[in-house]
Design a protein around this motif. Structure first.
Motif, short mmCIF file in Angstrom:
data_model
loop_
_atom_site.label_atom_id
_atom_site.label_comp_id
_atom_site.label_asym_id
_atom_site.label_seq_id
_atom_site.Cartn_x
_atom_site.Cartn_y
_atom_site.Cartn_z
N ASP A 120 2.62 -17.24 -12.68
CA ASP A 120 1.09 -17.47 -12.05
C ASP A 120 0.77 -18.89 -12.47
O ASP A 120 1.27 -19.35 -13.36
N LYS A 122 -2.75 -20.85 -14.08
CA LYS A 122 -4.05 -20.97 -14.88
C LYS A 122 -4.66 -22.59 -14.93
O LYS A 122 -4.04 -23.10 -15.65
N ASN A 177 1.34 -24.58 -5.48
CA ASN A 177 2.46 -23.77 -6.28
C ASN A 177 3.79 -24.32 -6.03
O ASN A 177 4.53 -23.86 -6.89
N GLY A 192 4.73 -12.31 -7.96
CA GLY A 192 4.02 -13.43 -8.12
C GLY A 192 2.84 -13.37 -7.07
O GLY A 192 2.89 -12.44 -6.20
N ASP A 193 1.76 -14.19 -6.89
CA ASP A 193 0.61 -13.86 -5.78
C ASP A 193 1.02 -14.57 -4.54
O ASP A 193 1.94 -15.06 -4.56
N THR A 204 6.12 -11.87 -3.33
CA THR A 204 4.99 -11.87 -3.19
C THR A 204 4.39 -10.71 -2.40
O THR A 204 5.25 -9.94 -1.44
N ARG A 227 2.41 -7.57 -11.89
CA ARG A 227 2.01 -9.00 -11.72
C ARG A 227 0.66 -8.93 -12.58
O ARG A 227 0.38 -9.99 -13.15
N GLU A 231 -2.07 -11.68 -15.94
CA GLU A 231 -3.87 -11.78 -16.09
C GLU A 231 -4.20 -11.35 -17.30
O GLU A 231 -5.24 -12.14 -17.97
#
Length: 281
Positions: A120, A122, A177, A192-193, A204, A227, A231
């Motif tokens: 991810d 950040k 990304n 992943g997102d 995803t 996933r 976070e």
């Protein structure tokens, strides 16, 4: 012990934590030297050892202190443990020269890529508002994060199933990304997102294209929970380790601070210090 309370300060007093941290750092440096890894050379007239300065930096982050304020206070409060601390500017130079060593220690704690990986992005904001336009660090750029526009960089880390970061890259704030695709070379399917749907090898959730057509990606329900693990780790680095309040005046100073935060995160998550103190067997 409570599995939700992994921070050493829940179980160890400050003196025990400081001593155990020094023992771990000193042993790791000796092991790396035996393997042919050369530590950064001493600064001119440097009296404190590299192990002492790295121990103090890790200890301050473990306590949640600002690095500059905590270091200046330590010259008085921790003088019995560190009798020959250099000036703050030299301390920063030592950390900057040791940025590769910090990354090496963090990856050693991670123990490899594991069986499952999560990726991810950040944001690392260095400026907000009108100060964005005065930011002059190399490759720093304006991006958009959870709190709106910011100036700075983006951290793209890869985490294994144990919650430890073993690869990462620092990209400009406006990074796409796909700019971090090289970071995922050689890894199997990585959850992943949706923003990572154009990166080969990343799994995803399903997404829609123009016209309303839903593109299936082989996403499974358990992948969403996995996933979300990353976070949680981001929250630890922000709330406890100050990832959101890095004050760097040079690019390599920023890299050193990020590597230090990732090292301390992996040190907490791996529970090495707790095992050394006999709290966790």
């Amino acid at each position: 012990m409570d599995s939700n309370r992994e921070h050493p300060l829940y179980y160890l007093d400050a003196e025990t934590l400081l001593v155990d941290t020094y023992i771990w750092v000193d042993d790791e440096l000796k092991a790396l030297q035996a393997q042919g890894f050369n530590p950064p050379p001493k600064q001119k007239h440097q009296k404190a050892t590299l192990a002492e300065l790295l121990t103090l930096a890790i200890f301050l982050l473990l306590q949640g202190q600002d690095l500059a304020k905590g270091y200046l206070a330590a010259k008085t409060t921790l003088k019995a443990y560190f009798p020959s601390l250099p000036h703050l500017s030299r301390f920063y130079r030592v950390l900057q020269k040791a940025q590769g060593l910090l990354a090496c220690l963090a990856t050693r704690l991670a123990g490899g890529e594991g069986l499952l990986q999560v990726v991810d992005l950040k944001p690392i904001p260095l400026a907000h508002g009108h100060r964005i336009h005065g930011l002059s660090l190399p490759e720093a750029a304006m991006g958009v994060g959870p709190l709106g526009a910011f100036g700075g960089y983006v951290l793209m880390p890869v985490m294994n199933e144990r919650g430890l970061f073993f690869r990462w890259a620092i990209l400009p704030g406006n990074a796409r990304n796909t700019w971090g695709r090289d970071l995922l070379d050689g890894l199997p399917a990585v959850p992943g997102d949706r923003g990572l749907r154009w990166v080969q090898g990343v799994k995803t959730p399903p997404y829609r294209v123009r016209g309303g057509t839903v593109v299936e990606t082989g996403w499974r329900g358990w992948m969403e929970r996995v996933r979300n693990w990353i976070e949680t780790r981001f929250s630890v680095m922000v709330r406890s380790l100050g990832l959101h309040r890095i004050e760097a005046r040079s690019y390599w100073g920023l890299v050193a601070r990020v590597n230090l935060i990732l090292l301390v995160h992996n040190l907490i998550r791996s529970r090495v210090l707790l095992r050394m103190a006999g709290v966790e067997l």
